[in-house]
Design a protein around this motif. Structure first.
Motif, PDB file in Angstrom:
ATOM      1  N   TRP A   1     -53.172 -53.896  -0.357  1.00 18.10           N
ATOM      2  CA  TRP A   1     -52.620 -55.205   0.028  1.00 18.10           C
ATOM      3  C   TRP A   1     -53.634 -56.319  -0.221  1.00 18.10           C
ATOM      4  CZ3 TRP A   1     -53.984 -58.743   3.899  1.00 18.10           C
ATOM      5  CH2 TRP A   1     -53.032 -59.722   4.180  1.00 18.10           C
ATOM      6  N   LEU A   2     -54.900 -56.074   0.098  1.00 18.17           N
ATOM      7  CA  LEU A   2     -55.941 -57.090  -0.078  1.00 18.17           C
ATOM      8  C   LEU A   2     -56.147 -57.451  -1.545  1.00 18.17           C
ATOM      9  CD1 LEU A   2     -58.494 -55.771   2.533  1.00 18.17           C
ATOM     10  CD2 LEU A   2     -57.496 -58.067   2.558  1.00 18.17           C
ATOM     11  N   ASP A   3     -55.931 -56.489  -2.442  1.00 14.20           N
ATOM     12  CA  ASP A   3     -56.138 -56.755  -3.869  1.00 14.20           C
ATOM     13  C   ASP A   3     -54.882 -57.246  -4.587  1.00 14.20           C
ATOM     14  OD1 ASP A   3     -58.808 -56.149  -3.820  1.00 14.20           O
ATOM     15  OD2 ASP A   3     -58.707 -54.486  -5.246  1.00 14.20           O
ATOM     16  N   GLU A   4     -53.739 -57.199  -3.919  1.00 10.79           N
ATOM     17  CA  GLU A   4     -52.475 -57.559  -4.580  1.00 10.79           C
ATOM     18  C   GLU A   4     -52.341 -59.051  -4.842  1.00 10.79           C
ATOM     19  OE1 GLU A   4     -49.252 -54.151  -3.169  1.00 10.79           O
ATOM     20  OE2 GLU A   4     -49.555 -55.949  -1.934  1.00 10.79           O
ATOM     21  N   ASP A   5     -52.873 -59.879  -3.947  1.00 10.93           N
ATOM     22  CA  ASP A   5     -52.621 -61.319  -4.027  1.00 10.93           C
ATOM     23  C   ASP A   5     -53.786 -62.045  -3.356  1.00 10.93           C
ATOM     24  OD1 ASP A   5     -51.725 -63.966  -3.593  1.00 10.93           O
ATOM     25  OD2 ASP A   5     -49.635 -63.331  -3.462  1.00 10.93           O
ATOM     26  N   PRO A   6     -54.381 -63.057  -4.008  1.00 11.48           N
ATOM     27  CA  PRO A   6     -55.471 -63.812  -3.380  1.00 11.48           C
ATOM     28  C   PRO A   6     -55.099 -64.378  -2.016  1.00 11.48           C
ATOM     29  CG  PRO A   6     -55.322 -64.368  -5.706  1.00 11.48           C
ATOM     30  CD  PRO A   6     -54.132 -63.512  -5.391  1.00 11.48           C
ATOM     31  N   GLN A   7     -53.833 -64.728  -1.840  1.00  7.72           N
ATOM     32  CA  GLN A   7     -53.414 -65.278  -0.549  1.00  7.72           C
ATOM     33  C   GLN A   7     -53.512 -64.241   0.561  1.00  7.72           C
ATOM     34  OE1 GLN A   7     -52.834 -68.476   0.336  1.00  7.72           O
ATOM     35  NE2 GLN A   7     -53.645 -68.790  -1.733  1.00  7.72           N
ATOM     36  N   HIS A   8     -53.429 -62.983   0.212  1.00  5.70           N
ATOM     37  CA  HIS A   8     -53.620 -61.947   1.223  1.00  5.70           C
ATOM     38  C   HIS A   8     -55.047 -61.981   1.755  1.00  5.70           C
ATOM     39  CE1 HIS A   8     -50.082 -59.328  -0.466  1.00  5.70           C
ATOM     40  NE2 HIS A   8     -49.691 -60.501   0.015  1.00  5.70           N
ATOM     41  N   ARG A   9     -55.999 -62.249   0.885  1.00  6.84           N
ATOM     42  CA  ARG A   9     -57.396 -62.351   1.337  1.00  6.84           C
ATOM     43  C   ARG A   9     -57.598 -63.596   2.204  1.00  6.84           C
ATOM     44  NH1 ARG A   9     -61.679 -59.884  -3.019  1.00  6.84           N
ATOM     45  NH2 ARG A   9     -60.378 -58.203  -3.856  1.00  6.84           N
TER      46      ARG A   9
ATOM     47  N   GLY B   1     -67.594 -59.998  -7.350  1.00  4.04           N
ATOM     48  CA  GLY B   1     -66.981 -58.751  -7.786  1.00  4.04           C
ATOM     49  C   GLY B   1     -66.407 -57.911  -6.660  1.00  4.04           C
ATOM     50  N   LEU B   2     -66.195 -58.514  -5.495  1.00  2.66           N
ATOM     51  CA  LEU B   2     -65.708 -57.755  -4.344  1.00  2.66           C
ATOM     52  C   LEU B   2     -64.328 -57.181  -4.630  1.00  2.66           C
ATOM     53  CD1 LEU B   2     -65.998 -56.876  -1.380  1.00  2.66           C
ATOM     54  CD2 LEU B   2     -65.066 -59.102  -0.708  1.00  2.66           C
ATOM     55  N   ARG B   3     -64.223 -55.863  -4.567  1.00  3.94           N
ATOM     56  CA  ARG B   3     -62.949 -55.180  -4.810  1.00  3.94           C
ATOM     57  C   ARG B   3     -62.674 -54.235  -3.652  1.00  3.94           C
ATOM     58  NH1 ARG B   3     -61.652 -52.481 -10.263  1.00  3.94           N
ATOM     59  NH2 ARG B   3     -63.301 -51.018  -9.675  1.00  3.94           N
ATOM     60  N   PHE B   4     -61.400 -54.148  -3.285  1.00  5.52           N
ATOM     61  CA  PHE B   4     -60.998 -53.259  -2.206  1.00  5.52           C
ATOM     62  C   PHE B   4     -60.157 -52.071  -2.686  1.00  5.52           C
ATOM     63  CE2 PHE B   4     -61.718 -57.273   0.122  1.00  5.52           C
ATOM     64  CZ  PHE B   4     -62.578 -56.809   1.105  1.00  5.52           C
ATOM     65  N   HIS B   5     -59.569 -52.166  -3.886  1.00  7.11           N
ATOM     66  CA  HIS B   5     -58.639 -51.100  -4.274  1.00  7.11           C
ATOM     67  C   HIS B   5     -58.756 -50.686  -5.739  1.00  7.11           C
ATOM     68  CE1 HIS B   5     -55.254 -48.475  -3.888  1.00  7.11           C
ATOM     69  NE2 HIS B   5     -54.505 -49.170  -4.736  1.00  7.11           N
ATOM     70  N   GLY B   6     -58.439 -51.595  -6.674  1.00  2.00           N
ATOM     71  CA  GLY B   6     -58.530 -51.251  -8.086  1.00  2.00           C
ATOM     72  C   GLY B   6     -57.696 -50.045  -8.458  1.00  2.00           C
TER      73      GLY B   6
END
Length: 352
Positions: free
Chosen positions: A237-245, A274-279
């Motif tokens: 969910w965190l990586d799906e959309d910037p607005q989620h972050r 480069g912060l990634r939560f899912h990829g």
């Protein structure tokens, strides 16, 4: 996907006030924990040592933990020893090394790091967050790659990340390595300057993991799998959309981290970190090769015996890959074909 139980199983999960605890917060706020039959009670901790001690004592069922810390506890380096488990990786990248304005400017002007830190005149005071944690490893690797012996030509201090910007401003330390938002906070207050981000030291490095005691993972595998599945969905969910972050930043500011939501959103959205939560799951898989790298570094600094014959057996116990695969199937997350990967660090080292 698991169906919610009539009475959700409560789990006490520790976290440190860093933006990469966002998957845990999102799992609770989105109700993903309850969807998997759990109720996560998120408990803020004051230091990584407190996280370690409460995991070992059973006060915490699981925790947002430094990847390197897990192997330090497992091998008993510099503290109590215990059998640990990594259920999944929570994020990659997103950390930074910060120096006081003077050394940072000297470095920007082209001075070698040794000269910028005045190593030949005195031992610079550089802080990390836990002796075997990721921040210590990034700091030591960076220093050594530039000809500075981190164990003999620098003074390593252990501080809570939230205390570091103020310690730098008071002149008590010359620099530090920490996770966001505490590198950004130093720049916002003028206490220091980010001189290198961790994703430049090791692009795609593991950072925080979802850790627990091995006995918990072994005795309650269904609960451990449900926990990993819920957090996996939060990472996606965190990586799906910037607005989620952005939304996560507001949740973090509500009693989780004592900074304004706008400041936290900048850290979560910063493309340069480069912060990634899912990829697509590549971030979250508990790669065995990553664990080997940390054990290799422990040997490099003389903390473990040179004999690495038992490393693979140890890592097979720590990295709960079978449980992760089940969680990924529940969450609909793709799985890689192998359990190791190739990484290239900033000095050209190729790690397989």
């Amino acid at each position: 996907m698991s169906r919610p139980h009539a009475t959700p199983r409560t789990l006490r999960v520790g976290y440190m006030p860093l933006v990469d605890c966002a998957p845990l917060v999102a799992a609770v706020r989105l109700g993903l924990d309850r969807r998997h039959g759990l109720q996560l009670e998120l408990l803020r901790q004051g230091s990584w040592a407190a996280v370690r001690d409460k995991l070992l004592s059973g006060e915490l069922d699981a925790a947002h933990a430094l990847a390197g810390m897990v192997y330090g506890i497992e091998t008993g380096i510099g503290g109590p020893r215990g059998q640990m488990a990594v259920l999944m990786v929570l994020n990659q990248n997103g950390q930074a090394i910060v120096l006081a304005p003077g050394p940072a400017q000297a470095l920007a002007d082209g001075a070698p790091l040794r000269e910028a830190l005045q190593v030949d005149a005195r031992a610079p005071r550089l802080a990390q967050t836990f002796p075997t944690g990721t921040h210590a490893m990034w700091l030591y690797y960076w220093l050594a790659a530039q000809g500075i012996d981190p164990l003999h030509q620098a003074r390593a201090l252990t501080l809570s990340p939230s205390d570091m910007p103020a310690a730098l401003a008071r002149g008590e330390i010359d620099g530090y390595c920490a996770g966001e938002p505490w590198a950004a906070q130093a720049e916002a207050t003028g206490a220091g300057v980010r001189v290198i981000r961790s994703d430049r030291i090791w692009p795609g490095h593991p950072e925080k993991v979802l850790a627990c005691r091995r006995s918990f993972a072994a005795l309650e595998p269904e609960v451990a799998t449900a926990l990993a599945a819920a957090v996996l969905e939060a990472c996606r969910w965190l990586d799906e959309d910037p607005q989620h972050r952005v939304q996560a930043a507001y949740w973090l500011a509500e009693g989780m981290i004592d900074l304004p939501p706008g400041h936290l959103a900048e850290c979560l959205l910063a493309g340069g970190s480069g912060l990634r939560f899912h990829g697509d799951g590549a971030v979250n898989f508990p790669w065995l090769s990553d664990g080997r790298w940390f054990l290799h570094q422990f040997r490099r600094w003389g903390w473990l015996s040179p004999d690495a014959a038992e490393d693979d057996a140890l890592l097979a116990e720590v990295h709960r890959i079978d449980g992760y695969r089940l969680a990924a199937l529940q969450a609909g997350v793709p799985l890689p074909r192998g359990d190791s990967r190739t990484s290239i660090l900033f000095d050209g080292m190729r790690w397989e």
